[in-house]
Write a protein that holds these residues in place. Structure first.
Motif, PDB file in Angstrom:
ATOM      1  N   GLU A 151       3.901   1.487  -1.166  1.00 38.17           N
ATOM      2  CA  GLU A 151       4.535   1.574  -2.478  1.00 38.17           C
ATOM      3  C   GLU A 151       3.582   2.222  -3.488  1.00 38.17           C
ATOM      4  O   GLU A 151       3.970   3.130  -4.231  1.00 38.17           O
ATOM      5  N   LYS A 152       2.337   1.783  -3.509  1.00 43.12           N
ATOM      6  CA  LYS A 152       1.347   2.360  -4.426  1.00 43.12           C
ATOM      7  C   LYS A 152       1.153   3.851  -4.141  1.00 43.12           C
ATOM      8  O   LYS A 152       1.046   4.662  -5.066  1.00 43.12           O
ATOM      9  N   LYS A 153       1.131   4.206  -2.881  1.00 40.55           N
ATOM     10  CA  LYS A 153       0.979   5.614  -2.498  1.00 40.55           C
ATOM     11  C   LYS A 153       2.199   6.425  -2.946  1.00 40.55           C
ATOM     12  O   LYS A 153       2.049   7.539  -3.454  1.00 40.55           O
TER      13      LYS A 153
ATOM     14  N   ALA B  95       1.881   6.953  -6.656  1.00 39.98           N
ATOM     15  CA  ALA B  95       0.825   7.946  -6.915  1.00 39.98           C
ATOM     16  C   ALA B  95       1.300   9.353  -6.555  1.00 39.98           C
ATOM     17  O   ALA B  95       1.041  10.318  -7.302  1.00 39.98           O
TER      18      ALA B  95
ATOM     19  N   ASP C  80       0.013  -2.900 -13.970  1.00 41.70           N
ATOM     20  CA  ASP C  80      -0.466  -2.276 -12.749  1.00 41.70           C
ATOM     21  C   ASP C  80       0.671  -1.518 -12.053  1.00 41.70           C
ATOM     22  O   ASP C  80       1.649  -2.127 -11.619  1.00 41.70           O
ATOM     23  N   TYR C  81       0.587  -0.194 -12.001  1.00 47.46           N
ATOM     24  CA  TYR C  81       1.574   0.700 -11.380  1.00 47.46           C
ATOM     25  C   TYR C  81       2.926   0.710 -12.094  1.00 47.46           C
ATOM     26  O   TYR C  81       3.938   1.075 -11.510  1.00 47.46           O
TER      27      TYR C  81
ATOM     28  N   LYS D  56       0.837  -1.205   0.000  1.00 45.17           N
ATOM     29  CA  LYS D  56       0.000   0.000   0.000  1.00 45.17           C
ATOM     30  C   LYS D  56       0.870   1.252   0.000  1.00 45.17           C
ATOM     31  O   LYS D  56       0.595   2.215  -0.716  1.00 45.17           O
TER      32      LYS D  56
ATOM     33  N   PRO E 295       7.220  -0.674 -10.394  1.00 50.67           N
ATOM     34  CA  PRO E 295       6.946  -1.162  -9.040  1.00 50.67           C
ATOM     35  C   PRO E 295       7.850  -2.348  -8.715  1.00 50.67           C
ATOM     36  O   PRO E 295       8.406  -2.989  -9.617  1.00 50.67           O
TER      37      PRO E 295
ATOM     38  N   GLU F 257       0.468   3.378 -19.371  1.00 50.42           N
ATOM     39  CA  GLU F 257       0.401   2.307 -18.371  1.00 50.42           C
ATOM     40  C   GLU F 257       0.749   0.988 -19.061  1.00 50.42           C
ATOM     41  O   GLU F 257       0.088   0.580 -20.016  1.00 50.42           O
TER      42      GLU F 257
END
Length: 180
Positions: free
Chosen positions: A34-36, A39, A69-70, A32, A154, A66
């Protein structure tokens, strides 16, 4: 002896379950975060995400495709289109800068011969310890010798060490392709 066995066994099971849940929870928290971080990086750098690859001359500044995913890529230089595009098993010579996505980025550079005497070499489309999955994704867009681009990668598409630390990286990449 039997009276002690069941309570002790129950205590061991509860303890092991707690450890497993804690490490799984810690990993999900890292994902979570990492995704933040990705972003936040996208927002700080005013990046727009697109979902279809535009023709080379229609890439806009800060427009990233893209790839997964990420995982995002921006083509900055198309390369030599008079040559054949990249094919599986072609040798790729890669120069890159790798940096963390934090506000105060930490950078590792293999961009020039002053940074590293030789570029990283690997076969496109083949599993290798010299190239991560994210690089292969980026190369599918770069396509030509002399191409340059920027990749946000990622940890799950990076190197094994990136995945174990759940650390996303940015890459500035430039390639040369050698065909057989």
């Amino acid at each position: 002896m039997k009276k002690l066995f069941i309570p002790v066994l129950s205590l061991i099971v509860v303890a092991l379950t707690g450890v497993a849940c804690t490490s799984s929870t810690a990993y999900s928290t890292q994902l979570k975060n990492e995704k933040k971080l990705i972003a936040d990086y996208i927002k700080r750098n005013h990046i727009t995400i697109i979902y279809e690859e535009p023709p080379y001359d229609q890439w806009k500044p800060n427009e990233y495709l893209e790839l997964d995913d990420y995982c995002y890529f921006h083509l900055t230089q198309q390369g030599d289109t008079t040559t054949d595009s990249i094919q599986t098993n072609d040798i790729v010579e890669l120069r890159y800068r790798r940096y963390t996505l934090e506000v105060n980025a930490d950078t590792l550079s293999y961009w020039t011969s002053n940074d590293a005497s030789h570029p990283i070499e690997f076969h496109y489309g083949l599993t290798s310890s010299s190239a991560c999955t994210g690089w292969h994704y980026a190369l599918s867009v770069m396509k030509y010798s002399g191409a340059e681009g920027k990749l946000i990668c990622p940890s799950k598409l990076g190197f094994d060490s990136d995945a174990s630390s759940v650390t996303p990286y940015g890459y500035d990449m430039k390639i040369k392709i050698r065909t057989f």
